[in-house]
Design an enzyme around this catalytic site. Structure first.
Site, PDB file in Angstrom:
ATOM      1  N   GLU A 106      -9.306 -10.910  -2.974  1.00  0.00           N
ATOM      2  CA  GLU A 106      -8.958  -9.610  -2.973  1.00  0.00           C
ATOM      3  C   GLU A 106      -9.807  -9.002  -1.564  1.00  0.00           C
ATOM      4  OE1 GLU A 106      -9.522  -7.009  -6.045  1.00  0.00           O
ATOM      5  OE2 GLU A 106      -8.980  -5.260  -4.940  1.00  0.00           O
ATOM      6  N   ASP A 156     -17.853  -4.748  -6.706  1.00  0.00           N
ATOM      7  CA  ASP A 156     -16.331  -5.230  -7.208  1.00  0.00           C
ATOM      8  C   ASP A 156     -16.091  -6.333  -6.152  1.00  0.00           C
ATOM      9  OD1 ASP A 156     -13.691  -5.533  -8.020  1.00  0.00           O
ATOM     10  OD2 ASP A 156     -13.234  -3.715  -7.030  1.00  0.00           O
ATOM     11  N   GLU A 196     -11.174   2.996 -14.728  1.00  0.00           N
ATOM     12  CA  GLU A 196      -9.972   3.402 -13.487  1.00  0.00           C
ATOM     13  C   GLU A 196      -8.912   3.851 -14.182  1.00  0.00           C
ATOM     14  OE1 GLU A 196      -9.662  -0.485 -11.378  1.00  0.00           O
ATOM     15  OE2 GLU A 196     -10.959   0.170 -10.048  1.00  0.00           O
TER      16      GLU A 196
END
Ligand code: GCW
Length: 614
Positions: A348, A320, A241
Site C-alpha cells: 500500500e 500504518d 475508521e
C-alpha cells in the site's frame, strides 16, 4: 493460465478426488514431485499422531526419503523435501516445528470482486456479490500457501461492507465448499465480521453486554460451525475508521471481544481483534493528540482481561505500514494477552507492487527487538489477486514466500530466504541469481531513500497512497503530520514532547528519546530538528535529505537496469520491465518533489550544486 510461482517443477496439480487430509495429499505430492524432479529416489510419508500438528522430521536413506509428521506436518515436510531437492541443499535435520502455531493471511477482498489496497487484479473468490472462483486457481494458491506453512486465510475485507455481511447468513453452503478445497492443504478459513451484525436481524442494539445480543451471536456461531466445523474463527475491526464497535455502548474492547470469544469457545474458535484504533477525525491544529500513542493507550490498560481464545492483532508499527516505523510498543507491553503481529504484504505505502520492494529485511528488524515468544500468531495483509502470477509484480511473490518462511522461523537470514525464492523460481546462472538476490535485498533501502527517509512518514498522495505529496496529509484529520516549517521538521515524541517514547520499555525508550542514540532512519519520527542539525556522519539534516533522495534515485535507476538485463522467462519479463520503467519515473518524482519542498522552506542550497527545481 497456471502459474506455478516458486514451485515451477510442480506444474501438475494433484488430483484431489477423494483427498480430504494433508496426509493423503502429501502422499500424492511426494510422488508427483520426485518424478518431476527426476530425483531417482522413492518417497514415503507417514503420520505420527504423537507429534505436534505441524511438526515433521525428514529421514533420508540411499533409495528413499521418508517424511514423518503430525497431521499437517506431513505436508510441510513433503514440500520441504521437494524444495530442498530443487535448491540442491541438505534436508533440515531433526524435528522441525514452527515458531508460531497460527500463520495467517488476511485478504481485504470485497464481494463485488474488488480488493481494498489490492494491486494484483480482482479477487480470486468473490465476484458479483457472491463466492465464485476457478477451482484450479484455488488449488494452486493453496499449494503455494501450504508449501511455506501458511495455515489460516481470512477471505473477506476487515471493512465488512454489504453484502459481505451475508457471508455467515446466506452463503454458508458455498463457504463450506470452499473450506473443503483448502482443507487438505491444512488451511483453515477465517471470516471478518461486522460488530453490529445483530442489528441487521431486528435487534435494536449490538451492545456486547445485552443477553439478547450474546444469544444471537451464540446461535449464529453454532450455525456457522455446523457447516464449517474447523473454521479458525472471526476477525474484527471495531471502533476503527468508522466501523461499529463496543464504544458506542460505553463498553471496553475487552467486553466486546470476550462476548464474541464466548460464542466461539465451545467450537474451539478464535476471536482475532484488531488494535488499529485511533482518532481518525483529529483536528490538525490539535498538537496534544499523537496518533502513534493510540493503540497502547487503548489496549495496555486492558492487559489480562481478554479470554483465552482472544488474540489481539497489532500492526507492527504504531502508524500504518509506512516504509519505516519503530516497533509498536503495544507488542512489547502486553504480558498477559495473546498477541499476533500484523504485517502487510500488499504494498500500500511501499510501491504498490510496481516498485520493487522485498520485505524480509524489514521484518527481520522487528524480530531483533521483539522477543520471539511474545506472539502466539502472526498475520499478514495479503498481496494476492487474480493476476497471472497472483501478485501483479512477479517478484512481489517473494513477499508471500518470505512471509511464510519467516512466520515458521523468524531466525532465518534475509539473504537465505530471498536466495531460496530466486533459486526455486528461476533457472538462472549463479551470477544472475546473485545479482537478482542483491537487487531484492537492497530494494527496501532504496525505496526508503527516494521516498520519505529518516523516519518521515505520510508524504504520500492521499487516499491513493502512491507517489509523493509532502503536504497531502498535513492538514487532514488522520493524525499524520510532519510539521515542516522554514526552520525544522519532525515531531518531538519524547517525554518532553508528546510522550510517545514513554510507552517503550526502558532500553528502547532511552535509545529513541536521546537524539545522540536514536538511529538515523527514525530520527524525524522521534524528534523535531532544525535543518542545520549536524548528524552523526557530519552532514547537516538538510544535506542528508538531499543526498538520500539523489542517491535513492540513482540507485533505483541502477537497480532497474540490472533487473531488465536478467534473463527472466517471457512470462515475467514484460511485467518486470514495464514496472521497472514506472519505478524509475516514480523515484524521479519523489526525489525532485521532496527536495524542492524542503528547499523552498529552508532556502538552504545543496552543497553539491545538483539541480533542485524551484
Ligand atoms: O491504512 C488503512 C488502509 C485501509 C485499511 C486500514 C486497516 C482495510 O488505507 O484501506 O482498511 O488501514 O488496516 O484497517
Amino acid at each position: 493460465m497456471p502459474y506455478p510461482a516458486w514451485l515451477p517443477f510442480l506444474l501438475e496439480t494433484p488430483d484431489l478426488t477423494h483427498v480430504s487430509t494433508p496426509l493423503e495429499l502429501a502422499q500424492k505430492e511426494i510422488n508427483l514431485g520426485l518424478q518431476a524432479l527426476s530425483a531417482g529416489i522413492k518417497g514415503k510419508v507417514t503420520c505420527d499422531p504423537a507429534l505436534p500438528r505441524d511438526a515433521y522430521r525428514i529421514v533420508k536413506s540411499e533409495q528413499t526419503v521418508q517424511v514423518h509428521g503430525g497431521s499437517c506436518g506431513v505436508l510441510y515436510g513433503t514440500y520441504e523435501v521437494l524444495m530442498a531437492l530443487r535448491e540442491e541443499r541438505d534436508f533440515p535435520e531433526g524435528l522441525q516445528t514452527p515458531q508460531y502455531p497460527d500463520r495467517m493471511v488476511n485478504c481485504w477482498d470485497n464481494m463485488d470482486g474488488s480488493i481494498e489496497r489490492g494491486y494484483a487484479g480482482k479477487s480470486l473468490w468473490f465476484s458479483g456479490g457472491r463466492l465464485q472462483y476457478d477451482e484450479q486457481r484455488i488449488l494452486q494458491l493453496s499449494r503455494l500457501l501450504a508449501s511455506v506453512g501458511i495455515n489460516v486465510i481470512c477471505l473477506n475485507n476487515v471493512n465488512v461492507h454489504e453484502p459481505a455481511q451475508d457471508l455467515i447468513d446466506l452463503q454458508l453452503p458455498d463457504l463450506s465448499k470452499l473450506a473443503a478445497l483448502f482443507r487438505p492443504f491444512g488451511i483453515r478459513l477465517m471470516i471478518s465480521i461486522d460488530f453490529s451484525q445483530p442489528m441487521r436481524h431486528d435487534l435494536s442494539t449490538a451492545d456486547p453486554l445485552s443477553h439478547e445480543v450474546q444469544a444471537w451471536w451464540k446461535n449464529r456461531v453454532d450455525l456457522v460451525y455446523r457447516e464449517i466445523p474447523d473454521l479458525y474463527g472471526f476477525l474484527v475491526k471495531a471502533d476503527s475508521e468508522h466501523r461499529p464497535g463496543p464504544f458506542t455502548y460505553g463498553r471496553t474492547h475487552a467486553e466486546g471481544a470476550n462476548m464474541l470469544a464466548d460464542a466461539l469457545a465451545s467450537h474451539g474458535g478464535k476471536l482475532v481483534w484488531r488494535c488499529f484504533v485511533y482518532n481518525c477525525t483529529q483536528d490538525w491544529r490539535d498538537r496534544k493528540t499523537d496518533r502513534p500513542c493510540a493503540a497502547y493507550d487503548t489496549y495496555q490498560p486492558l492487559d489480562g482481561q481478554f479470554r483465552e481464545n482472544v488474540i489481539l492483532q497489532v500492526k507492527h508499527g504504531p502508524f500504518d505500514f509506512q516504509v519505516r516505523e519503530p516497533i509498536s510498543p503495544l507488542l512489547l507491553s502486553m504480558q498477559s494477552t495473546n498477541l499476533a503481529m500484523e504485517l502487510q504484504l500488499a504494498q500500500e505505502y511501499t510501491g504498490q507492487q510496481i516498485d520493487l520492494y522485498t520485505m524480509v529485511p524489514m521484518w527481520k528488524e522487528l524480530f531483533q527487538v521483539l522477543p520471539k515468544d511474545r506472539l502466539c500468531a502472526i498475520a499478514a495483509v495479503s498481496n494476492l489477486g487474480a493476476s497471472d502470477c497472483f501478485t501483479g509484480h512477479p517478484l512481489a511473490l517473494c513477499n508471500l514466500f518470505g512471509y511464510g518462511k519467516i512466520a515458521w522461523n523468524p531466525s532465518l537470514a534475509s539473504g537465505d530466504v530471498v536466495r531460496s525464492f530466486v533459486r526455486l523460481s528461476y533457472d538462472f546462472s549463479q551470477e544472475d541469481r546473485e545479482s537478482l538476490t542483491g537487487c531484492m535485498l537492497e530494494s527496501r533501502a532504496i525505496y526508503e531513500k527516494y521516498t520519505a527517509n529518516l523516519g518521515l512518514c505520510w508524504m504520500i498522495t492521499p487516499n491513493q497512497h502512491y507517489g509523493p505529496n509532502p503536504d497531502g496529509y498535513e492538514y487532514q484529520s488522520w493524525g499524520t503530520y510532519h510539521k515542516a516549517d522554514r526552520n525544522a521538521v519532525g515531531i518531538d515524541r519524547t517525554g518532553s514532547g508528546t510522550g510517545y517514547t514513554l510507552q517503550y520499555p526502558e532500553a528502547l525508550r532511552e535509545l529513541y528519546a536521546n537524539v545522540a542514540s536514536c538511529p538515523d532512519e527514525l530520527l524525524l519520527f522521534f524528534h523535531r530538528l532544525p535543518y542545520t542539525f549536524v548528524m552523526r556522519d557530519g552532514r547537516t539534516l538538510m544535506q542528508r535529505l538531499y543526498d538520500d533522495h539523489f542517491e535513492g534515485l540513482a540507485r533505483a535507476e541502477q537497480l532497474t537496469k540490472t533487473l531488465c538485463a536478467l534473463p527472466f522467462p517471457e512470462r515475467d519479463r514484460q511485467e518486470i520491465q514495464r514496472r521497472a520503467a514506472l519505478q524509475v519515473s516514480n523515484a524521479r518524482e519523489w526525489c525532485d518533489i521532496i527536495n524542492t519542498f524542503f528547499h523552498r522552506f529552508s532556502g538552504i542550497p545543496d552543497e553539491m550544486g545538483r539541480t533542485i527545481y524551484d
